[in-house]
Design a protein around this motif. Structure first.
Motif, PDB file in Angstrom:
ATOM      1  N   VAL A  15       0.845  -1.201   0.000  1.00 11.32           N
ATOM      2  CA  VAL A  15       0.000   0.000   0.000  1.00 11.32           C
ATOM      3  C   VAL A  15       0.878   1.248   0.000  1.00 11.32           C
ATOM      4  O   VAL A  15       0.624   2.205  -0.748  1.00 11.32           O
ATOM      5  CB  VAL A  15      -0.975  -0.011   1.202  1.00 11.32           C
ATOM      6  CG1 VAL A  15      -1.652   1.340   1.376  1.00 11.32           C
ATOM      7  CG2 VAL A  15      -2.006  -1.125   1.039  1.00 11.32           C
ATOM      8  N   ARG A  16       1.929   1.236   0.804  1.00 11.30           N
ATOM      9  CA  ARG A  16       2.859   2.374   0.827  1.00 11.30           C
ATOM     10  C   ARG A  16       3.527   2.566  -0.534  1.00 11.30           C
ATOM     11  O   ARG A  16       3.709   3.680  -0.993  1.00 11.30           O
ATOM     12  CB  ARG A  16       3.931   2.175   1.903  1.00 11.30           C
ATOM     13  CG  ARG A  16       3.396   2.267   3.320  1.00 11.30           C
ATOM     14  CD  ARG A  16       4.504   2.336   4.335  1.00 11.30           C
ATOM     15  NE  ARG A  16       5.125   3.662   4.255  1.00 11.30           N
ATOM     16  CZ  ARG A  16       6.249   3.974   4.882  1.00 11.30           C
ATOM     17  NH1 ARG A  16       6.881   3.085   5.618  1.00 11.30           N
ATOM     18  NH2 ARG A  16       6.753   5.188   4.786  1.00 11.30           N
ATOM     19  N   ASN A  19       1.075   4.099  -2.946  1.00 10.93           N
ATOM     20  CA  ASN A  19       0.955   5.525  -2.652  1.00 10.93           C
ATOM     21  C   ASN A  19       2.187   6.304  -3.104  1.00 10.93           C
ATOM     22  O   ASN A  19       2.067   7.430  -3.609  1.00 10.93           O
ATOM     23  CB  ASN A  19       0.684   5.747  -1.170  1.00 10.93           C
ATOM     24  CG  ASN A  19      -0.718   5.313  -0.782  1.00 10.93           C
ATOM     25  OD1 ASN A  19      -1.632   5.318  -1.605  1.00 10.93           O
ATOM     26  ND2 ASN A  19      -0.898   4.916   0.457  1.00 10.93           N
ATOM     27  N   ARG A  22       1.914   6.669  -6.863  1.00  5.16           N
ATOM     28  CA  ARG A  22       0.943   7.721  -7.175  1.00  5.16           C
ATOM     29  C   ARG A  22       1.549   9.101  -6.962  1.00  5.16           C
ATOM     30  O   ARG A  22       1.408   9.992  -7.805  1.00  5.16           O
ATOM     31  CB  ARG A  22      -0.302   7.531  -6.312  1.00  5.16           C
ATOM     32  CG  ARG A  22      -1.431   8.489  -6.650  1.00  5.16           C
ATOM     33  CD  ARG A  22      -2.663   8.256  -5.788  1.00  5.16           C
ATOM     34  NE  ARG A  22      -3.179   6.908  -6.004  1.00  5.16           N
ATOM     35  CZ  ARG A  22      -3.488   6.078  -5.021  1.00  5.16           C
ATOM     36  NH1 ARG A  22      -3.352   6.420  -3.757  1.00  5.16           N
ATOM     37  NH2 ARG A  22      -3.960   4.875  -5.293  1.00  5.16           N
ATOM     38  N   PHE A  23       2.233   9.274  -5.834  1.00  6.69           N
ATOM     39  CA  PHE A  23       2.890  10.556  -5.526  1.00  6.69           C
ATOM     40  C   PHE A  23       3.919  10.922  -6.595  1.00  6.69           C
ATOM     41  O   PHE A  23       3.951  12.056  -7.082  1.00  6.69           O
ATOM     42  CB  PHE A  23       3.555  10.479  -4.142  1.00  6.69           C
ATOM     43  CG  PHE A  23       4.490  11.612  -3.855  1.00  6.69           C
ATOM     44  CD1 PHE A  23       4.000  12.845  -3.450  1.00  6.69           C
ATOM     45  CD2 PHE A  23       5.867  11.447  -3.989  1.00  6.69           C
ATOM     46  CE1 PHE A  23       4.877  13.901  -3.185  1.00  6.69           C
ATOM     47  CE2 PHE A  23       6.736  12.485  -3.723  1.00  6.69           C
ATOM     48  CZ  PHE A  23       6.240  13.728  -3.323  1.00  6.69           C
ATOM     49  N   GLN A  91      11.636   9.942   4.068  1.00  2.59           N
ATOM     50  CA  GLN A  91      10.819   8.982   3.311  1.00  2.59           C
ATOM     51  C   GLN A  91      11.610   7.706   3.051  1.00  2.59           C
ATOM     52  O   GLN A  91      11.091   6.602   3.223  1.00  2.59           O
ATOM     53  CB  GLN A  91      10.364   9.590   1.983  1.00  2.59           C
ATOM     54  CG  GLN A  91       9.366  10.714   2.121  1.00  2.59           C
ATOM     55  CD  GLN A  91       9.179  11.457   0.808  1.00  2.59           C
ATOM     56  OE1 GLN A  91      10.133  11.902   0.183  1.00  2.59           O
ATOM     57  NE2 GLN A  91       7.931  11.592   0.401  1.00  2.59           N
TER      58      GLN A  91
END
Length: 120
Positions: A15-16, A19, A22-23, A91
Motif C-alpha cells: 500500500v505504501r 501511494n 501515485r505521488f 521517506q
C-alpha cells in the motif's frame, strides 16, 4: 502463524509503495522509476501469498527466495529515488525500515527451511 504477520506486513508495505507510485507520478511527473518500484515493491507480497499456498516445500522455498530478491530490488529503487531527490531521507528511511523488517522475516523463514524445520 508467522506467515500471517508477514502477509500483513507485505500488504501494508505494498500500500505504501502504491501511494509512493501515485505521488511520484502526480507530483514529480516521474514515470519510469515509479513503475519499477511499483513492480518490485508489490511483488514481495504477491510472492509471499503464493508461498503460503505452495504446492510443495520446494515451491514454498522458491517463492520465499523470489520475495527476498524483490526486497533487494526495491531497496535499490528506493536508494535511486533518494539519490535523485525524488524522495527525501525521511521517506527513504521509513520505507527502507519496513522493507528491511520484511527481509529479516523472509531470511528467518528461509533459514528454517534449510534446516529442515516446518515453515510456520
Amino acid at each position: 502463524m508467522k506467515d500471517r504477520v508477514l502477509e500483513d506486513k507485505c500488504l501494508a508495505f505494498a500500500v505504501r509503495i502504491v501511494n509512493l507510485h501515485r505521488f511520484l507520478r502526480q507530483e514529480s511527473k516521474e514515470y519510469v522509476l515509479s513503475k519499477q518500484i511499483l513492480r518490485s515493491g508489490t511483488s514481495i507480497g504477491a510472492n509471499v501469498a503464493e508461498a503460503i499456498y505452495a504446492q510443495s516445500r520446494a515451491d514454498f522455498f522458491a517463492k520465499i527466495g523470489i520475495a527476498k530478491k524483490e526486497t533487494a530490488e526495491t531497496v535499490y529503487w528506493l536508494k535511486l529515488l533518494q539519490k535523485t531527490n525524488f524522495i527525501d531521507t525521511v521517506q527513504f528511511d521509513s520505507m527502507n525500515a519496513d522493507n528491511q523488517e520484511i527481509l529479516k522475516i523472509l531470511t528467518a523463514i528461509s533459514k528454517s527451511c534449510r534446516c529442515g524445520k516446518q515453515p510456520s
